[in-house]
Design an enzyme around this catalytic site. Structure first.
Site: not given
Length: 228
Positions: A22, A24, A181
């Site tokens: 991922d 961000d 995250d």
């Protein structure tokens, strides 16, 4: 807010042939610039800026999460589209002022490059903003592929973007590890037939990330190397 019934993760298939990340909250700490885009809107409306730490947990949810947290706006509101466009214009104007790779990311990616391990980026950020950010952000090594939120018909938590990335790298999904995250990242990985690693150092936080059913939890990016 996502809810989850905790379940034991499936057995790990490490070592992995490829890694997908991922963007961000996993590779890049973009929360300061995202928060400033929201706080600019608040200041223009005579409201005090909110502290970064209050907004940081919403950074992985993009415009939707930040507008809800900072202005109480909901997608069904009549002015939602104009608020979203205002937020995105603010963000695009200052997309990489304070954004930096998380500590350890640059050395990790250089090591993947040294070992000739294919890696790529799969993000729900739209291509327009993904490209703008990556053109300004030095991650230490170039990705083998970049899949954005509008690359495939469905974004995460659907598996489509991850499967697209695996095909681009010519690696079977079972040989890939996806690092993210957010709960959606783990859901997308498992739906794609990949193992998942929860980035506990990211915006989801160390406790929540341990409840998502990922095969691995990383407290620091460098811990990934033991899985390869």
């Amino acid at each position: 807010m996502n809810t989850l019934v905790r379940s034991a993760p499936a057995a790990s298939r490490a070592p992995y042939r490829s890694v997908l990340f991922d963007l961000d909250g996993t590779l890049a700490d973009s929360a300061p610039d995202l928060a400033e885009a929201l706080n600019r809107m608040r200041r223009q409306r005579g409201m005090a800026a909110l502290p970064l730490e209050q907004l940081r947990p919403m950074a992985s949810h993009g415009a939707r999460g930040l507008l809800q947290a900072g202005l109480g706006a909901q997608p069904q509101d009549p002015d939602w589209n104009s608020l979203r466009e205002e937020f995105l214009a603010n963000y695009e104007a200052s997309i990489c002022v304070l954004t930096r790779p998380f500590d350890g990311i640059e050395s990790l990616l250089r090591e993947l490059q040294r070992r000739a391990i294919p890696w790529g980026i799969v993000t729900n950020k739209l291509t327009r903003y993904t490209d703008a950010l990556l053109s300004r952000l030095d991650l230490g090594a170039p990705p083998g592929c970049v899949v954005s939120g509008d690359t495939t018909a469905r974004a995460k938590p659907a598996p489509d973007p991850l499967l697209h990335a695996a095909a681009a790298l010519r690696i079977a999904p079972a040989g890939c590890l996806y690092v993210g995250d957010d709960l959606r990242d783990v859901q997308a990985a498992l739906a794609a037939g990949m193992d998942a690693a929860a980035a506990a150092y990211g915006y989801g936080g160390p406790q929540a990330s341990r409840d998502w059913g990922a095969q691995h939890v990383l407290d620091h990016p460098g811990e990934l190397l033991r899985l390869l």
